[in-house]
Enzyme design. Sequence first.
Site, PDB file in Angstrom:
ATOM      1  N   ASP A 462       0.866  -1.173   0.000  1.00 55.25           N
ATOM      2  CA  ASP A 462       0.000   0.000   0.000  1.00 55.25           C
ATOM      3  C   ASP A 462       0.906   1.227   0.000  1.00 55.25           C
ATOM      4  O   ASP A 462       2.041   1.181   0.479  1.00 55.25           O
ATOM      5  CB  ASP A 462      -0.893  -0.016   1.238  1.00 55.25           C
ATOM      6  CG  ASP A 462      -1.696   1.263   1.369  1.00 55.25           C
ATOM      7  OD1 ASP A 462      -2.425   1.595   0.430  1.00 55.25           O
ATOM      8  OD2 ASP A 462      -1.564   1.933   2.405  1.00 55.25           O
ATOM      9  N   ASP A 661      -1.409  -0.757   6.112  1.00 57.35           N
ATOM     10  CA  ASP A 661      -1.575  -0.157   7.433  1.00 57.35           C
ATOM     11  C   ASP A 661      -2.977   0.359   7.710  1.00 57.35           C
ATOM     12  O   ASP A 661      -3.345   0.556   8.863  1.00 57.35           O
ATOM     13  CB  ASP A 661      -0.584   0.996   7.618  1.00 57.35           C
ATOM     14  CG  ASP A 661      -1.045   2.264   6.922  1.00 57.35           C
ATOM     15  OD1 ASP A 661      -1.384   2.173   5.722  1.00 57.35           O
ATOM     16  OD2 ASP A 661      -1.065   3.328   7.566  1.00 57.35           O
ATOM     17  N   ASP A 665      -7.151  -1.711   4.191  1.00 59.66           N
ATOM     18  CA  ASP A 665      -6.260  -2.780   3.768  1.00 59.66           C
ATOM     19  C   ASP A 665      -6.599  -4.114   4.425  1.00 59.66           C
ATOM     20  O   ASP A 665      -6.031  -5.148   4.055  1.00 59.66           O
ATOM     21  CB  ASP A 665      -4.802  -2.434   4.108  1.00 59.66           C
ATOM     22  CG  ASP A 665      -4.295  -1.235   3.319  1.00 59.66           C
ATOM     23  OD1 ASP A 665      -4.719  -1.086   2.161  1.00 59.66           O
ATOM     24  OD2 ASP A 665      -3.498  -0.457   3.868  1.00 59.66           O
TER      25      ASP A 665
END
Length: 781
Positions: A462, A661, A665
């Site tokens: 990410d 995080d 996600d």
Amino acid sequence: MAVARPSTAPLTATQVAAIDAPASVEAYTRWTEDEQGRTLGQSRLLLSGMYCAACSGLIEDALLRRPGVLSAEVSAAAQRAVVLWDPSVTRVSALIESVQGAGYGAFPDTGTQAVDLAARESRQAMWRLFVAGFCMMQVMMYATPSYIAGPGQITADMAQLMRLASWVLSIPVLVFAAGPFFRGAWSALRERRIGMDVPVALGIAVTFVASSVATFDARGVFANEVYFDSMTMFAAFLLGARMLEMRARRLAAQSLDSVMRRLPDAVERLRADGGVELVVPGELRVGDRLRVQVGQAFAADGRVTEGRTQVDEAMLTGESRPVDRDVGEEVAAGCINLGAPVVVEVLRLGAQTRYQRIVALVERALTERPALLLSADRIAGPFLWGVLLLALVAFLVWWQIDPSRAVWVAVAVLVVTCPCALSLGAPVAMLAAAGELARRGILVQRLDVLEGLTRSTDWVFDKTGTLTQDRLVVAEVVPLAAAPAAARSADWRGVAAALAARSAHPLARAVARQAQADAPWAGGVDEVNEWSGRGVEARIDLGGVAWSCRLGAPAWCGDAEGQSVQRPVVSLAVLDGGRWTPLLRFELDELLRPHARQAVQTLCAGGLQVHLLSGDRAASVEAMSQRLGIAHVHAQCAPDDKLAVVADLQARAAVVTMVGDGINDAPVLARADVSIALGSAAALTQARADVIVLSDRLDDLLMLQRMARRTVRIVRQNLVWALGYNVVSLPLALVGWLPPWLAGIGMAASSLLVVLNALRLMRGNERPADLEVLPASPRTA
């Protein structure tokens, strides 16, 4: 508190009351709610009397048969159990009685009891080893003449006297020193299962019985052969190896265990009248004021109200250097006060603290049994039955060839094929690796992940909050038009800082930080107005003349070129002659986490495919991918889109490691083969992750990968050694070339070798920058 002794003796009424007291239960139990709204307890139990992996299944079965027990996870390597139970149906004392009924010791897992148990077990093991070793040496003294004397040199009466002396000295070994083997075998057979103590106990018993028959029946088939020396030597060497294994397993679990032992037994609470009282952490309440001495751990999350100190936060961040904490700053439970005594106001307690969340993760690692071990458990029973059958066949065959050697060959087969090394090699290595990683601020929740990392082909990151920090920085300041002649001497960067300080917008904050560092503004700012979606407008005084200024969106400030810049832009303009003249353009960019580029490039250099996922616009994501050197980019991704990207990779035979995080996600982390969350991640994200990097340092990913590779390599070495040892030794035992005493030495040495090999994982001190990566997988090479 008083607790049950680690034995199979029934609990007394006093012990039951102490164990089930609510204040005692709180020390080792976390409370949760299930889907039906029932309150359930998850309690930690420390176990004793476990010597092999097969013991785990026996204890789990005994616990699960107890009404009110919903689940039980037992780790032989850590000698612990985590039990989920319904307090409306059963009690902790009943759980302990279930374990004792299976032939093992158990009591609540608290720091003091763990230390006491370790000392008690160590003393018992030393006494058993002393008795076995002393008797072995005496028996060897009586047996040696029969090996070296020539025909007729020893009279029959003297030979019989030495046999009787050996028989007498073998009884303490059989009854006391070898007691754990027989108790373990009996417990397994009583549960209608077969454990690894069964062939050991059977070998010792058969050797003693056959040698006793040979001693007291001069005309029997075993009259010329006694193996009291082999029996005592086998017991002594096996006890010595098991004692070393016990200490090695305790050392392997030490790093994980120390994380759970950080809270003090008692704390100093300041009363309203100024007095001090000692209380246990369970009695604290939010708002209490505590005095924390130097060297003591904080018992709760709190805020410093008096004093200034340095705090060791290695448990939370993996950072070994202490950090300064002053009045008004927060400290976390479990961290150590290093500098000076301070007074702390309690803000959060129990499950609300970050420490308790870490403890929950450690509990899972301590009792986790990877798929590799579960597979071994499934084949352990058939394997041991095969060992017994093979020993029986060897006995029957040698009975036809040479009856005097039949028993000894069967015993050698039983001993040499006992798969102790096979059962110890993998769990001790994985526990040692998890402990070493925990010491460095990396918590492994699922031990299978270590093997999964070695097979990973694609790493997916990410962007925001993972590769980048959660704030923007000014990347470039571009001068535009010249300022009006009357205001040309003004410090316009300082003006920008003054305007930005009046806004809470993230872009304005970034400009304020940078501009104030370059040129702080000391002038006045009046008539400040913030326009949503546009920026800040105000009047500033320059040499007695008031000027209208704007800081915000390029279009609002008349900066036409700024509208086409791909990264975030903030423009500064001044009203001159009825039109807005742009003076400065602040181009902003995301701030990369330290070592992010290094981590990504190292992964790519190892032949792994690295992907960048983000919900941001394509231009921003592309710019970030170029800075990091990532070839595979997916922009403007909603959570469903991220999930689809990972699913597509897996459909093409990729093994995906996901690093994220944010809450968005969590679904993709759950779908990935290996999931990694940062320490600053949301609680939901951490709950779905297999690994949590507490430090937020991306170079710790390289450390994790390196440790995974070393762990799997050592596990494979242990398995190859254990299998190879059996493949070589078994034929020697079958043909009669491997006496029982030598088989016992070989089995004990084999078990000790795999444990010591696993402990090499705790010696690594490599820095992340020097760590190598895994070789490319066949799919990506």
